[in-house]
Motif scaffolding. Structure first.
Motif, PDB file in Angstrom:
ATOM      1  N   ARG A 125      62.519  43.263  28.814  1.00  0.00           N
ATOM      2  CA  ARG A 125      62.194  44.622  28.355  1.00  0.00           C
ATOM      3  C   ARG A 125      61.716  44.694  26.908  1.00  0.00           C
ATOM      4  NH1 ARG A 125      66.982  48.467  29.333  1.00  0.00           N
ATOM      5  NH2 ARG A 125      65.417  49.949  28.555  1.00  0.00           N
ATOM      6  N   TYR A 126      61.801  43.603  26.163  1.00  0.00           N
ATOM      7  CA  TYR A 126      61.358  43.610  24.765  1.00  0.00           C
ATOM      8  C   TYR A 126      60.720  42.269  24.417  1.00  0.00           C
ATOM      9  CZ  TYR A 126      64.542  47.593  24.594  1.00  0.00           C
ATOM     10  OH  TYR A 126      65.171  48.791  24.838  1.00  0.00           O
ATOM     11  N   LEU A 127      59.837  42.281  23.420  1.00  0.00           N
ATOM     12  CA  LEU A 127      59.237  41.052  22.914  1.00  0.00           C
ATOM     13  C   LEU A 127      60.175  40.400  21.906  1.00  0.00           C
ATOM     14  CD1 LEU A 127      55.499  42.067  22.228  1.00  0.00           C
ATOM     15  CD2 LEU A 127      56.518  41.238  24.348  1.00  0.00           C
ATOM     16  N   ASP A 128      60.117  39.066  21.859  1.00  0.00           N
ATOM     17  CA  ASP A 128      60.801  38.353  20.779  1.00  0.00           C
ATOM     18  C   ASP A 128      59.738  37.773  19.850  1.00  0.00           C
ATOM     19  OD1 ASP A 128      59.739  36.298  22.219  1.00  0.00           O
ATOM     20  OD2 ASP A 128      61.650  35.398  22.787  1.00  0.00           O
ATOM     21  N   LEU A 129      60.177  37.102  18.792  1.00  0.00           N
ATOM     22  CA  LEU A 129      59.245  36.603  17.785  1.00  0.00           C
ATOM     23  C   LEU A 129      58.260  35.608  18.383  1.00  0.00           C
ATOM     24  CD1 LEU A 129      58.444  36.674  14.815  1.00  0.00           C
ATOM     25  CD2 LEU A 129      60.067  34.810  14.396  1.00  0.00           C
ATOM     26  N   GLU A 130      58.735  34.732  19.255  1.00  0.00           N
ATOM     27  CA  GLU A 130      57.861  33.723  19.849  1.00  0.00           C
ATOM     28  C   GLU A 130      56.762  34.351  20.702  1.00  0.00           C
ATOM     29  OE1 GLU A 130      58.113  29.764  22.768  1.00  0.00           O
ATOM     30  OE2 GLU A 130      59.918  30.948  22.314  1.00  0.00           O
ATOM     31  N   SER A 131      57.123  35.351  21.489  1.00  0.00           N
ATOM     32  CA  SER A 131      56.125  35.989  22.357  1.00  0.00           C
ATOM     33  C   SER A 131      55.082  36.755  21.543  1.00  0.00           C
ATOM     34  CB  SER A 131      56.812  36.921  23.356  1.00  0.00           C
ATOM     35  OG  SER A 131      57.563  37.923  22.699  1.00  0.00           O
ATOM     36  N   VAL A 132      55.484  37.294  20.367  1.00  0.00           N
ATOM     37  CA  VAL A 132      54.513  37.970  19.503  1.00  0.00           C
ATOM     38  C   VAL A 132      53.544  36.960  18.907  1.00  0.00           C
ATOM     39  CG1 VAL A 132      54.215  39.336  17.404  1.00  0.00           C
ATOM     40  CG2 VAL A 132      56.102  39.843  18.958  1.00  0.00           C
ATOM     41  N   GLU A 133      54.081  35.848  18.425  1.00  0.00           N
ATOM     42  CA  GLU A 133      53.254  34.840  17.767  1.00  0.00           C
ATOM     43  C   GLU A 133      52.295  34.163  18.744  1.00  0.00           C
ATOM     44  OE1 GLU A 133      56.244  32.374  16.051  1.00  0.00           O
ATOM     45  OE2 GLU A 133      56.355  33.537  14.182  1.00  0.00           O
ATOM     46  N   ASN A 134      52.579  34.198  20.032  1.00  0.00           N
ATOM     47  CA  ASN A 134      51.721  33.562  21.033  1.00  0.00           C
ATOM     48  C   ASN A 134      51.004  34.568  21.929  1.00  0.00           C
ATOM     49  OD1 ASN A 134      52.350  30.608  20.618  1.00  0.00           O
ATOM     50  ND2 ASN A 134      54.417  31.394  20.955  1.00  0.00           N
ATOM     51  N   PHE A 135      50.997  35.833  21.526  1.00  0.00           N
ATOM     52  CA  PHE A 135      50.376  36.866  22.361  1.00  0.00           C
ATOM     53  C   PHE A 135      48.869  36.596  22.462  1.00  0.00           C
ATOM     54  CE2 PHE A 135      48.986  41.000  23.792  1.00  0.00           C
ATOM     55  CZ  PHE A 135      50.045  41.423  24.577  1.00  0.00           C
ATOM     56  N   PRO A 136      48.266  36.652  23.678  1.00  0.00           N
ATOM     57  CA  PRO A 136      46.846  36.321  23.864  1.00  0.00           C
ATOM     58  C   PRO A 136      45.927  37.215  23.027  1.00  0.00           C
ATOM     59  CG  PRO A 136      47.971  36.468  25.972  1.00  0.00           C
ATOM     60  CD  PRO A 136      48.934  36.991  24.957  1.00  0.00           C
TER      61      PRO A 136
ATOM     62  N   ALA B  27      65.406  45.594   8.525  1.00  0.00           N
ATOM     63  CA  ALA B  27      64.561  44.492   8.071  1.00  0.00           C
ATOM     64  C   ALA B  27      64.231  43.545   9.212  1.00  0.00           C
ATOM     65  CB  ALA B  27      65.256  43.747   6.933  1.00  0.00           C
ATOM     66  N   SER B  28      65.190  43.292  10.074  1.00  0.00           N
ATOM     67  CA  SER B  28      64.972  42.394  11.213  1.00  0.00           C
ATOM     68  C   SER B  28      63.932  42.977  12.162  1.00  0.00           C
ATOM     69  CB  SER B  28      66.301  42.177  11.933  1.00  0.00           C
ATOM     70  OG  SER B  28      66.114  41.384  13.089  1.00  0.00           O
ATOM     71  N   TRP B  29      64.035  44.267  12.435  1.00  0.00           N
ATOM     72  CA  TRP B  29      63.054  44.933  13.309  1.00  0.00           C
ATOM     73  C   TRP B  29      61.661  44.911  12.677  1.00  0.00           C
ATOM     74  CZ3 TRP B  29      59.967  49.370  13.002  1.00  0.00           C
ATOM     75  CH2 TRP B  29      59.468  49.847  14.215  1.00  0.00           C
ATOM     76  N   TRP B  30      61.613  45.116  11.359  1.00  0.00           N
ATOM     77  CA  TRP B  30      60.326  45.172  10.661  1.00  0.00           C
ATOM     78  C   TRP B  30      59.621  43.815  10.681  1.00  0.00           C
ATOM     79  CZ3 TRP B  30      56.671  48.272   9.776  1.00  0.00           C
ATOM     80  CH2 TRP B  30      55.714  48.028   8.807  1.00  0.00           C
ATOM     81  N   ARG B  31      60.381  42.739  10.673  1.00  0.00           N
ATOM     82  CA  ARG B  31      59.762  41.409  10.698  1.00  0.00           C
ATOM     83  C   ARG B  31      58.993  41.189  12.004  1.00  0.00           C
ATOM     84  NH1 ARG B  31      64.694  40.062   8.005  1.00  0.00           N
ATOM     85  NH2 ARG B  31      64.245  39.571   5.810  1.00  0.00           N
ATOM     86  N   LEU B  32      59.467  41.772  13.089  1.00  0.00           N
ATOM     87  CA  LEU B  32      58.701  41.709  14.336  1.00  0.00           C
ATOM     88  C   LEU B  32      57.371  42.454  14.195  1.00  0.00           C
ATOM     89  CD1 LEU B  32      61.512  42.306  16.997  1.00  0.00           C
ATOM     90  CD2 LEU B  32      60.231  40.189  16.642  1.00  0.00           C
ATOM     91  N   CYS B  33      57.420  43.600  13.520  1.00  0.00           N
ATOM     92  CA  CYS B  33      56.193  44.376  13.292  1.00  0.00           C
ATOM     93  C   CYS B  33      55.208  43.580  12.446  1.00  0.00           C
ATOM     94  CB  CYS B  33      56.523  45.699  12.602  1.00  0.00           C
ATOM     95  SG  CYS B  33      57.659  46.753  13.522  1.00  0.00           S
ATOM     96  N   VAL B  34      55.728  42.938  11.387  1.00  0.00           N
ATOM     97  CA  VAL B  34      54.867  42.127  10.520  1.00  0.00           C
ATOM     98  C   VAL B  34      54.272  40.957  11.308  1.00  0.00           C
ATOM     99  CG1 VAL B  34      54.843  40.610   8.498  1.00  0.00           C
ATOM    100  CG2 VAL B  34      56.061  42.792   8.409  1.00  0.00           C
ATOM    101  N   ALA B  35      55.057  40.375  12.208  1.00  0.00           N
ATOM    102  CA  ALA B  35      54.542  39.289  13.046  1.00  0.00           C
ATOM    103  C   ALA B  35      53.378  39.778  13.908  1.00  0.00           C
ATOM    104  CB  ALA B  35      55.659  38.735  13.926  1.00  0.00           C
ATOM    105  N   LEU B  36      53.465  41.017  14.393  1.00  0.00           N
ATOM    106  CA  LEU B  36      52.372  41.587  15.181  1.00  0.00           C
ATOM    107  C   LEU B  36      51.124  41.769  14.319  1.00  0.00           C
ATOM    108  CD1 LEU B  36      51.224  42.884  17.756  1.00  0.00           C
ATOM    109  CD2 LEU B  36      52.244  45.050  17.033  1.00  0.00           C
ATOM    110  N   PHE B  37      51.304  42.299  13.101  1.00  0.00           N
ATOM    111  CA  PHE B  37      50.161  42.486  12.206  1.00  0.00           C
ATOM    112  C   PHE B  37      49.529  41.140  11.854  1.00  0.00           C
ATOM    113  CE2 PHE B  37      52.711  46.361  10.642  1.00  0.00           C
ATOM    114  CZ  PHE B  37      52.175  47.149  11.645  1.00  0.00           C
TER     115      PHE B  37
END
Length: 730
Positions: A585-596, A711-721
């Motif tokens: 139901r949610y993305l983790d850091l690895e899935s964001v960094e490898n998103f197509p 801060a932890s949630w925001w790091r996921l956002c930064v990973a997306l950017f």
């Protein structure tokens, strides 16, 4: 020879202000009471369709009068009724007015007097003079009109309903049914005597008018209708008689030429099979204009563009194993130059076989499940499907022929044949099957098996040997790139070009083409008259590419209609599906960094386009770039949880305030989020695919529980950017 224009001025003032009136008399005859006169299939539809097109083009003219006589109308195409309409118009017109008379049906030559007669529903072949509308009588009635501008459009030399197979047929044509030479002579005499007279004939001397089932009209009137729908309008949106003629002239000649291209390839196939029955080609049909000393005749204004609920050209590009660098390029050409709505799939280990089959069914059966048009004679682009499959053909241990797209995505030939049989659209099917280690099946057998004898089907297949595994795919792209020109590219011409292109290689090309109803076009032709329409159409085409086979049509449709929150929820659903995190139901850091990257770009492009630059990940990234260099402003808290956590939580809150996710220093719950016309830039998409940190509800207001969680949630956002930056999405 290309016709030369006779235009002189540009003024629609009299028509638009109502000072002048436009009088239209339209006649079309399908069924004749006299069995000696052959019935026609599309003349009444020609009349009805032309009436609708003229009605749309003349909406801006307050003074107009339309009299329609055809088999489907209240007023039947009977001699006395048509004669009465002509007399009524002649008595009511003023000199500033314009009169247009159109006839679609049989014209005949009366043997003894050699007079041209237009055959109405109750015309008797043995008594043409008394029961038909003589051309001289028509011209005399128009002569009694005060209107200075008079137009006569005649589609009166019909060959009868013909298909692309058997243009001439075996039955001799009745010489009485081809009075073109006498028509031309009489109309020339009239034009020489009266300034302001403009005659337009469907064909020249010694020729005939052709009807095509695919068009559901005679080819001449079909392009008259399309021209009046806006394709013949000039840069100011004005449709005038001479511009319409030049458009119809070029389009009619081009269509007959394309029909003959297709016949040549079909005949090539028949000769290769040892068949002796070769189909004769269509003789030329050249629309004829007869005019002397007339200025510009305004017929209408370009109607407002109407949007069809269903895109008529659907393409699906499926890239299996081995991968090809040309498949994506093929999809882009089909989208930008072919007018297709393209779905692009790259088969991966995560791609479910059931999803691939559903995508193929959706592409092939789109026309089958679409709603019927409200008008039977409305001009719509021919429904066409383009299916490209790249994989290896094999046989199972049970001897079943299959196309292997990946280790777990396999298509049975019998299943594919069944889907093709259910398809109601024109078919262009490409099988790109590089030879692999285990290839033993015959590609020729595939092409033979998938031939369905349908009205309009094109199959092209090739099996490239290992050193040239990319050559066929690159040849597809190269030949399409060369063909991006004004005349477009038919399936027949594409086959011919591929034969030449691959003749210098070891790749054997297999193909099948059958088209008894009309021309199969890969790249529709463009004209000088429709360049603005084509450019607009290209802009409207969305690239719905996906590297994992995601269908973005639902997201596109929601965004197109401004249903922002529904589109946001669809975005969250798609992102989780792409990343394979539906159960989590949610993305983790690895899935964001490898998103197509392809899918991230498709989602962002759709959001940015339909929000006019207000929403989208790239919009949110620019907000982040403007605030990311923030230092911790609370030294005490920084000592407790660290500078990085404090800076991240403060940046997160600043971003949320700018994006409209917070109100009066409090977070807005998603269920209360409202998207208004003046919504702040970057408000959507909402990051519902990231797990929301635990929050505490105090005094009815949602607050973040801790700066560390923020801060932890925001790091996921930064990973997306950062991923957007890596994917070079602007």
């Amino acid at each position: 020879m290309c016709p030369v224009g006779v235009r002189t001025s540009h003024s629609t003032h009299a028509l638009e202000t109502g000072l002048a009136k436009l009088w239209l008399i339209l006649v079309g005859v399908n069924q004749y009471q006299d069995e000696q006169i052959p019935c026609l299939r599309y003349s009444a539809l020609d009349c009805q369709g032309l009436g609708e097109a003229l009605n749309a083009a003349t909406q801006g003219f307050p003074q107009r009068d339309v009299k329609i006589h055809n088999d489907f109308a209240h007023q039947q195409p009977l001699l006395e009724d048509v004669r009465t309409s002509l007399k009524q118009v002649a008595a009511a017109t003023k000199s500033i007015d314009t009169v247009l008379f159109y006839f679609s049906g049989h014209g005949m030559l009366e043997p003894s007097s050699q007079q041209v007669v237009l055959c109405l529903k109750d015309t008797q072949k043995d008594n043409l003079i008394e029961t038909g509308l003589k051309l001289q009588e028509l011209l005399q009635l128009l002569e009694n009109c005060a209107a200075q501008q008079q137009l006569v459009w005649l589609d009166a030399c019909h060959s009868g309903s013909m298909t692309l197979l058997g243009a001439r047929g075996e039955t001799p044509i009745d010489p009485q049914l081809n009075p073109t030479q006498e028509l031309v002579e009489v109309l020339r005499q009239r034009a020489a005597k009266r300034k302001g007279f403009y005659a337009l004939l469907s064909c020249d001397q010694g020729q005939q008018s052709w009807e095509f089932p695919q068009l559901k009209h005679g080819v001449f009137t079909y392009y008259l209708i399309r021209g009046l729908r806006g394709e013949a309008a000039d840069s100011q949106g004005i449709i005038e008689a001479d511009g319409l003629y030049r458009y119809v002239y070029h389009q009619t000649l081009a269509y007959i030429d394309k029909a003959n291209q297709q016949l040549r390839v079909i005949n090539q196939l028949k000769k290769g099979r040892g068949e002796n029955q070769i189909h004769p080609e269509y003789p030329s049909q050249t629309p004829k204009r007869i005019v002397e000393g007339i200025g510009e005749v305004i017929l209408g204004l370009k109607p407002d563009k109407t949007v069809s609920a269903r895109h008529p050209r659907q393409a699906l590009v499926i890239e299996g194993l081995p991968k090809s660098k040309n498949a994506l390029a093929l999809g882009k050409i089909l989208s930008t130059s072919g007018g297709f709505e393209v779905n692009y799939w790259t088969i991966s280990e995560k791609t479910p076989a059931s999803d691939v089959r559903k995508a193929i069914q959706k592409c092939l059966l789109a026309e089958s499940f679409s709603e019927s048009p409200t008008s039977s004679n409305s001009i719509e682009e021919t429904a066409t499907v383009f299916l490209y499959l790249r994989g290896q053909i094999q046989e199972t241990e049970q001897g079943e022929a299959v196309l292997v797209l990946s280790d777990h995505v396999v298509l049975n030939r019998s299943w594919l044949r069944k889907q093709l049989r259910r398809c109601r659209s024109q078919q262009i099917i490409i099988l790109d099957c590089p030879v692999g280690m285990h290839t033993c099946a015959s590609l020729r057998d595939w092409v033979e098996e998938l031939q369905l004898g349908l009205d309009e089907q094109c199959l092209i297949a090739a099996a490239a040997p290992p050193p040239e595994g990319e050559r066929f795919a690159s040849s597809l792209v190269d030949t399409l790139n060369v063909a991006i020109q004004a005349s477009g590219l038919t399936a027949a011409a594409w086959i011919t070009q591929l034969q030449v292109e691959l003749s210098r290689t070891d790749i054997e090309l297999y193909f099948w083409l059958f088209g008894s109803q009309g021309v199969i076009e890969v790249l529709p032709g463009k004209t000088l008259f429709s360049s603005d329409r084509s450019e607009q159409k290209t802009e409207d085409i969305d690239d719905l590419s996906s590297s994992v086979g995601i269908d973005y049509t639902q997201l596109r449709d929601l965004l197109k209609t401004g249903r922002w929150l529904e589109a946001d929820q669809e975005t969250t659903t798609l992102i989780l599906k792409i990343a394979g995190r539906e159960e989590k139901r949610y993305l983790d850091l690895e899935s964001v960094e490898n998103f197509p990257c392809i899918d991230l770009c498709t989602i962002d492009t759709l959001w940015v386009k339909y929000s006019h630059g207000r929403f989208g990940f790239s919009v949110q990234k620019r907000i982040w770039e403007s605030i990311r260099d923030v230092s911790a402003s609370d030294p005490v808290l920084a000592l407790i949880i660290g500078n990085g956590n404090v800076a991240a939580s403060q940046t997160c809150i600043d971003f949320a305030n700018r994006a409209g996710w917070r109100l009066k220093d409090s977070w807005i719950d998603y269920s209360n989020l409202i998207v208004e016309e003046d919504a702040p830039n970057g408000q959507l998409p909402y990051f519902g695919f990231f797990e929301q940190v635990w929050r505490l509800k105090l005094l009815g207001v949602w607050e973040w529980h801790s700066a560390i969680a923020t801060a932890s949630w925001w790091r996921l956002c930064v990973a997306l950017f950062s991923r957007i930056e890596t994917c070079q999405i602007k």
